[in-house]
Design a protein around this motif. Structure first.
Motif, mmCIF file in Angstrom:
data_model
loop_
_atom_site.group_PDB
_atom_site.id
_atom_site.type_symbol
_atom_site.label_atom_id
_atom_site.label_comp_id
_atom_site.label_asym_id
_atom_site.label_seq_id
_atom_site.Cartn_x
_atom_site.Cartn_y
_atom_site.Cartn_z
ATOM 1 N N LEU A 301 0.836 -1.208 0.000
ATOM 2 C CA LEU A 301 0.000 0.000 0.000
ATOM 3 C C LEU A 301 0.870 1.257 0.000
ATOM 4 N N ILE A 302 1.890 1.284 0.859
ATOM 5 C CA ILE A 302 2.793 2.446 0.909
ATOM 6 C C ILE A 302 3.512 2.616 -0.430
ATOM 7 N N SER A 303 3.926 1.524 -1.038
ATOM 8 C CA SER A 303 4.639 1.573 -2.318
ATOM 9 C C SER A 303 3.773 2.205 -3.410
ATOM 10 N N VAL A 304 2.518 1.744 -3.508
ATOM 11 C CA VAL A 304 1.612 2.255 -4.552
ATOM 12 C C VAL A 304 1.278 3.720 -4.305
ATOM 13 N N VAL A 305 0.939 4.057 -3.066
ATOM 14 C CA VAL A 305 0.571 5.442 -2.743
ATOM 15 C C VAL A 305 1.748 6.380 -2.968
ATOM 16 N N SER A 306 2.946 5.992 -2.502
ATOM 17 C CA SER A 306 4.123 6.864 -2.652
ATOM 18 C C SER A 306 4.484 7.048 -4.128
ATOM 19 N N SER A 307 4.303 6.007 -4.944
ATOM 20 C CA SER A 307 4.606 6.113 -6.382
ATOM 21 C C SER A 307 3.710 7.138 -7.060
ATOM 22 N N PHE A 308 2.420 7.126 -6.701
ATOM 23 C CA PHE A 308 1.489 8.048 -7.374
ATOM 24 C C PHE A 308 1.528 9.455 -6.782
ATOM 25 N N VAL A 309 1.875 9.578 -5.505
ATOM 26 C CA VAL A 309 2.147 10.920 -4.949
ATOM 27 C C VAL A 309 3.386 11.490 -5.641
ATOM 28 N N GLY A 310 4.389 10.623 -5.829
ATOM 29 C CA GLY A 310 5.602 11.027 -6.547
ATOM 30 C C GLY A 310 5.300 11.468 -7.963
ATOM 31 N N LEU A 311 4.348 10.793 -8.620
ATOM 32 C CA LEU A 311 3.954 11.174 -9.980
ATOM 33 C C LEU A 311 3.429 12.609 -10.010
ATOM 34 N N GLY A 312 2.590 12.951 -9.022
ATOM 35 C CA GLY A 312 2.064 14.318 -8.962
ATOM 36 C C GLY A 312 3.170 15.346 -8.778
ATOM 37 N N LEU A 313 4.132 15.035 -7.918
ATOM 38 C CA LEU A 313 5.240 15.963 -7.657
ATOM 39 C C LEU A 313 6.222 16.034 -8.825
ATOM 40 N N SER A 314 6.256 14.991 -9.653
ATOM 41 C CA SER A 314 7.231 14.940 -10.759
ATOM 42 C C SER A 314 6.994 16.020 -11.807
ATOM 43 N N PHE A 315 5.794 16.615 -11.820
ATOM 44 C CA PHE A 315 5.503 17.647 -12.813
ATOM 45 C C PHE A 315 6.243 18.954 -12.529
ATOM 46 N N ALA A 316 6.967 19.001 -11.411
ATOM 47 C CA ALA A 316 7.835 20.161 -11.141
ATOM 48 C C ALA A 316 8.953 20.242 -12.179
ATOM 49 N N GLY A 317 9.259 19.096 -12.830
ATOM 50 C CA GLY A 317 10.280 19.090 -13.888
ATOM 51 C C GLY A 317 11.551 18.385 -13.466
ATOM 52 N N PHE A 318 12.113 17.622 -14.395
ATOM 53 C CA PHE A 318 13.301 16.826 -14.119
ATOM 54 C C PHE A 318 14.500 17.692 -13.754
ATOM 55 N N THR A 319 14.750 18.730 -14.543
ATOM 56 C CA THR A 319 15.913 19.590 -14.313
ATOM 57 C C THR A 319 15.828 20.284 -12.952
ATOM 58 N N THR A 320 14.644 20.768 -12.608
ATOM 59 C CA THR A 320 14.440 21.446 -11.326
ATOM 60 C C THR A 320 14.693 20.500 -10.160
ATOM 61 N N LEU A 321 14.157 19.266 -10.292
ATOM 62 C CA LEU A 321 14.314 18.282 -9.218
ATOM 63 C C LEU A 321 15.771 17.877 -9.031
ATOM 64 N N VAL A 322 16.455 17.622 -10.137
ATOM 65 C CA VAL A 322 17.862 17.234 -10.064
ATOM 66 C C VAL A 322 18.700 18.355 -9.460
#
Length: 350
Positions: A301-322
């Protein structure tokens, strides 16, 4: 050499490869731009990866660690270990989010698909993988390493034969580069290892804790570290031999592969997806294992929820996150290197 040693070594390599190796940009800035001295830098990193892999695997097995926190408490003590643990949890999740963002960027740039498509594809794939048992997870992320090893060897050999620029000219070109990640080649090798060991540490600690055979796990840690050193060395040589063609490229491995052969370019992009996948699985696995035992309903459950929460946050952009997560991760890695080294020195007689 038995299956357990090879699988642990491959898993250790695969997680680090996707986070700090896949694009080639990291190798370019930490090693290639120092010219021939960059080769010495790759040797420094390789030795550090081998030493740290051996020690983390040994501690994880000795303590039968079910999460990386057990190892952190042993290395730093409970109070300081808890602080390092909090930082590591944040960065594990951050690197996982960066991998989802990286897949989105890759799909958009090379397959002309919406940014969300790549991130969603990877989030679903990671979630499904983490619902499997631990052995299947290890099998899947370990499978990436042989593919990459073969591809890098082909790429380097092909690149060396195609290069028509002499070493003196390449050295002069390397000296002109301004985007070096460190003041000198030695520090570059140390910083590259510190930046990446923070990525590989949690998964290596947990996988080693699942075995009672300390000889196999320590051998796996050493072999994985030496394998990483060899891959970095090979890729560095290939990039250096064609530095005049890849200067300024954001993803030099893909550009180099495309310039050599279109089919090799496509193969490199597929390989890049696989490497990102292995790191994303490793990050979300270690993150979830911090809060629940693997193979339990709570863990899934934690794995699935964290993956999809991460998906929402990923729209900040790869370059910005790195640019935000990775520099701070390097400082945490230095703390881990110092902590593990002190622990080894204190317990070396045992």
């Amino acid at each position: 050499m038995n299956r357990q040693v090879l699988q642990l070594a491959s898993a250790y390599m695969s997680v680090i490869i996707g986070g700090g190796f896949a694009s080639g940009q990291e190798v370019l800035q930490f090693f290639t731009h120092f010219g021939l001295w960059g080769v010495a830098g790759t040797l420094v990193s390789g030795l550090l990866f081998a030493f740290l892999g051996m020690q983390v695997a040994r501690i994880g097995t000795q303590l039968q660690a079910h999460s990386h926190k057990v190892v952190l408490n042993a290395v730093f003590g409970e109070k300081l270990g808890s602080l390092v643990d909090l930082a590591l949890i944040f960065f594990l999740f951050g690197v996982g989010v960066a991998m989802l963002a990286g897949t989105g960027s890759l799909f958009r740039e090379h397959f002309d698909l919406p940014l969300a498509a790549g991130g969603l594809f990877m989030a679903v794939l990671v979630s499904l993988t983490l619902c499997l048992n631990v052995q299947r997870i290890v099998d899947l992320i370990s499978a990436v390493t042989p593919l990459l090893l073969c591809l890098v060897i082909v790429l380097v050999v092909y690149a060396l034969f195609r290069s028509d620029t002499d070493i003196a000219a390449l050295n002069a070109l390397a000296a002109q580069q301004q985007d070096r990640a460190a003041p000198n080649w030695f520090l570059g090798g140390v910083l590259y290892a510190s930046f990446n060991i923070a990525v590989g540490f949690p998964l290596l600690a947990v996988l080693s804790g699942g075995s009672r055979n300390i000889r196999n796990t320590t051998r796996g840690g050493v072999l994985g570290g030496l394998g990483l050193g060899m891959l970095i060395l090979l890729l560095n040589v290939g990039l250096f031999a064609n530095l005049n063609q890849i200067s300024g490229a954001e993803m030099p491995t893909v550009l180099l592969a495309k310039s050599l052969n279109p089919w090799l370019g496509w193969l490199m992009m597929v390989s890049l997806c696989c490497m990102i996948y292995s790191t994303a699985v490793g990050m979300f696995f270690a993150f979830s294992a911090r809060f629940a035992d693997p193979e339990t309903p709570k863990f899934r459950l934690i794995s699935v929820v964290s993956s999809f929460v991460g998906l929402g946050l990923s729209f900040a952009g790869f370059t910005t996150l790195v640019g935000t997560v990775y520099p701070l991760l390097g400082y945490l890695g230095i703390a881990l290197i110092l902590g593990v080294t002190v622990y080894w020195w204190r317990h070396r007689r045992a």
